[in-house]
Each structure stands twice: as structure tokens, then as C-alpha cells.
Design an enzyme around this catalytic site. Structure first.
Site, mmCIF file in Angstrom:
data_model
loop_
_atom_site.group_PDB
_atom_site.id
_atom_site.type_symbol
_atom_site.label_atom_id
_atom_site.label_comp_id
_atom_site.label_asym_id
_atom_site.label_seq_id
_atom_site.Cartn_x
_atom_site.Cartn_y
_atom_site.Cartn_z
ATOM 1 N N GLY A 269 -21.775 62.524 -83.306
ATOM 2 C CA GLY A 269 -20.685 63.479 -83.411
ATOM 3 C C GLY A 269 -21.169 64.915 -83.472
ATOM 4 O O GLY A 269 -20.515 65.839 -82.975
ATOM 5 N N GLY B 227 -20.712 66.157 -92.182
ATOM 6 C CA GLY B 227 -19.670 67.034 -91.645
ATOM 7 C C GLY B 227 -18.940 67.765 -92.772
ATOM 8 O O GLY B 227 -18.535 68.939 -92.623
ATOM 9 N N GLU C 79 -23.966 51.013 -81.250
ATOM 10 C CA GLU C 79 -24.693 51.902 -82.158
ATOM 11 C C GLU C 79 -25.375 51.164 -83.305
ATOM 12 O O GLU C 79 -26.524 51.413 -83.628
ATOM 13 C CB GLU C 79 -23.740 52.972 -82.707
ATOM 14 C CG GLU C 79 -24.446 53.910 -83.650
ATOM 15 C CD GLU C 79 -23.608 55.106 -84.040
ATOM 16 O OE1 GLU C 79 -22.530 55.303 -83.457
ATOM 17 O OE2 GLU C 79 -24.041 55.833 -84.936
ATOM 18 N N THR D 96 -22.340 62.609 -89.458
ATOM 19 C CA THR D 96 -21.179 63.492 -89.593
ATOM 20 C C THR D 96 -20.245 62.877 -90.641
ATOM 21 O O THR D 96 -19.764 63.542 -91.558
ATOM 22 C CB THR D 96 -20.474 63.639 -88.228
ATOM 23 O OG1 THR D 96 -21.453 63.964 -87.246
ATOM 24 C CG2 THR D 96 -19.398 64.710 -88.279
ATOM 25 N N ASP E 19 -29.477 58.816 -78.870
ATOM 26 C CA ASP E 19 -28.355 58.536 -79.779
ATOM 27 C C ASP E 19 -27.473 59.791 -79.771
ATOM 28 O O ASP E 19 -27.828 60.808 -80.368
ATOM 29 C CB ASP E 19 -28.906 58.233 -81.181
ATOM 30 C CG ASP E 19 -27.828 58.086 -82.239
ATOM 31 O OD1 ASP E 19 -26.625 58.062 -81.885
ATOM 32 O OD2 ASP E 19 -28.192 57.991 -83.436
ATOM 33 N N ALA E 20 -26.363 59.704 -79.059
ATOM 34 C CA ALA E 20 -25.465 60.863 -78.941
ATOM 35 C C ALA E 20 -24.371 60.732 -79.996
ATOM 36 O O ALA E 20 -23.429 59.956 -79.840
ATOM 37 C CB ALA E 20 -24.884 60.914 -77.532
ATOM 38 N N SER F 133 -29.040 62.594 -90.359
ATOM 39 C CA SER F 133 -29.624 63.941 -90.334
ATOM 40 C C SER F 133 -29.196 64.801 -91.523
ATOM 41 O O SER F 133 -29.767 65.871 -91.739
ATOM 42 C CB SER F 133 -29.250 64.662 -89.036
ATOM 43 O OG SER F 133 -29.481 63.859 -87.921
#
Ligand code: ADP
Ligand code: MG
Length: 275
Positions: A9, A122, A70, A99, A6-7, A225
Site C-alpha cells: 500500500g 499508515g 501475499e 500500512t 512486494d508491491a 517497514s
């Protein structure tokens, strides 16, 4: 080996299974090429990639990869992680505090994006840095845990002076809304960061509980996260969500939902239940 990527931001999340063993790892997104090299060096593997930077990641791969939308990956991963916790919920809201923050409503197999907010992890890092010069997420969290929002936030009770407020006086009337024009120069970093944490936690939970009504669901699953080793943010979100009558839930390894969902999408149905 089955590898889910999972890439996002800010961070790149990896989930993979070797035999019966299931592993998760995360990297700053700047290390995307290094992770792609690791994948390229594997033997006998299948990879599925999701997230906003999936196209960039795939462009660095030598072998063909599966790409997944996603939210489909996230939903699948959430269902899997719920199962590992012994839960059988089918109707819930997912609030992904990455983010930015994105909110989805789940009823069985159907899902719908109901909204979100630009206030998210973010904001925690960016606004936190602008206010205090502290760059690292872990440091921001550690300092915020030692701080107080008392001097910076304006509570309902501060407005309703000498009078019974119509709602709990302990609620925040205005994040950063206290009188800051005197003594702002020597505001401790800890207090500023605690207040940023409050702003993020209260915003994401307020938007979530309102959206949960629209979704006709009482359970809100918080992932992303931003909650990683961040008990303060969890506490703010839990208390605000409960106060508004909804049930908050955090998943073990919840920040890997997208990567896990991508990984299990490569496996057969029978294998999926075994992990
Ligand atoms: P995305 O999918 O958009 O990359 P994530 O769910 O990975 O989002 O969450 C990113 C957020 O997690 C960051 O904005 C930050 O608040 C927080 N975070 C947790 N650990 C780290 C870390 N090691 N480095 C940077 N940010 C981190
Ligand atoms: Mg993400």
C-alpha cells in the site's frame, strides 16, 4: 537473475539475487512504474510479484511474471530469514505492521489469518501528520524519540489515585486519554508523535498477544517497514509483548519477507538453501 517484488500500500519492496549475492531495496509505491521499467530492462531474469498492487505492477511488465498470494510469499520469506539467523522455529505468530496490520498463525507448513487491526504504519504517518504537519516517516521517528507521552496518555496509576491498582500502574489506561483541555495548544510535536507511536505500538502488540493465545504460540515475529530504523516502536512492542508473557522477535530485513519469499519461490529447492 531472480527478482521478487512486494508491491504494498505504501512501499514497493524488491529482493533479487545476482550469483550468490542477495540484494534488497525499497521505493515509494508512486515509483512502481520506474521499478517495472528497471525489470523490463534486465536480461535473463525471472520475476515473481506479490502484494496488494501486484496486478498493477504486472500490467507494466513486458515479459510474463509469476504472481503469488501475499501471505504465502511472506510466510516463505519469514522462514528463509529465520534460517539465515540460525533459527529453526516452526510455530509462531507473524504480525506484519505495514500500512495496516495483519496477523497470521503458523504451525509448520500450515497458516491461517487470525486477524489484524487498521492501526499500523499508515496510522503513524497519517495521524502524525494531522497532529503535527510532519510528513516524512524518518522525521516522525526522529522527533518521536525525543518526546514524552507523560502529559498526553492516561496511565492506570493516574486513575487509581491514592490506591493500589489491580494491574501495573505504569500500563496505559487510555492512549491520548489524559486531561488535554488545558494547555493542548502548545503541545510539542515531539510529545504528540511519541504518543502516536505509543498508540500504534501498544495496539499492535495487544492484539498480537491475544491472538497468540488463540494460535497456541508463544513467539511473535514482528515484520513490516513500520519498524525500519524505528527503535522506539520496537521498544514499545517488545516491552508490551513481554509484559503479557509472549516472546517478541524481529528478523533482519524482516520488512522484505514478502519480496524475499517471492524471489525464492522462483528458485529450485537446492538453490534456496544456498543463498
Ligand atoms: P505496505 O506493504 O502496506 O506498503 P510496509 O510494510 O512497507 O507496508 O510498511 C509501510 C509503513 O512503513 C508506512 O506506513 C510507514 O509507517 C513506514 N515507513 C518506513 N519507511 C518509510 C518510507 N521511507 N516512506 C514511507 N513510509 C515508511
Ligand atoms: Mg505489505
Amino acid at each position: 537473475m531472480f527478482v521478487g517484488i512486494d508491491a504494498g500500500g505504501t512501499l514497493l519492496k524488491v529482493a533479487y539475487r545476482e550469483g550468490e549475492k542477495f540484494h534488497v531495496r525499497k521505493y515509494p509505491i508512486a515509483e512502481l512504474e520506474g521499478v517495472a521499467e528497471w525489470v523490463n530492462g534486465l536480461e535473463n531474469y525471472k520475476v515473481c510479484v506479490t502484494g496488494g498492487k501486484s496486478g498493477v505492477f504486472i500490467s507494466h511488465l513486458q515479459k510474463e511474471a509469476k504472481e503469488m498470494v501475499e501471505f504465502e510469499a511472506t510466510h516463505r520469506g519469514v522462514r528463509f530469514l529465520l534460517g539465515r539467523m540460525g533459527r529453526t522455529d516452526t510455530d509462531y505468530l507473524i504480525t506484519n505492521v505495514g500500512t495496516g496490520t495483519s496477523i497470521h498463525c503458523i504451525h509448520g507448513d500450515s497458516h491461517e489469518r487470525l486477524g489484524g487491526t487498521g492501526v499500523g504504519g499508515g496510522t503513524l504517518v497519517g495521524l502524525g501528520y494531522l497532529l503535527t504537519g510532519v510528513r516524512h516517516f524518518d522525521e516522525i521517528v526522529r522527533l518521536a524519540e525525543q518526546g514524552s507521552r507523560e502529559r498526553i496518555d492516561l496511565k492506570v496509576k493516574h486513575i487509581y489515585e491514592g490506591k493500589e491498582p489491580p494491574i501495573s500502574g505504569e500500563l496505559t489506561a487510555s492512549n491520548f486519554g489524559n486531561d488535554l483541555f488545558s494547555g493542548a495548544e502548545d503541545m510539542p510535536k515531539e510529545d504528540l508523535l511519541a504518543t502516536v507511536m505509543g498508540l500504534v505500538g501498544e495496539t499492535v502488540s495487544t492484539v498480537s498477544v491475544q491472538t497468540a493465545r488463540q494460535c497456541r504460540s508463544n513467539t511473535i515475529i514482528y515484520i513490516g517497514s513500520s519498524f525500519h530504523e524505528n527503535d522506539l516502536l520496537k521498544e514499545i512492542v517488545v516491552s508490551y509483548t513481554k509484559l503479557r508473557g509472549a516472546s517478541p522477535l524481529f528478523l533482519e530485513n524482516g520488512e522484505f519477507s514478502g519480496a524475499v519469499g517471492a524471489m525464492i519461490s522462483l528458485e529450485s529447492k537446492e538453490k534456496e538453501t544456498k543463498i
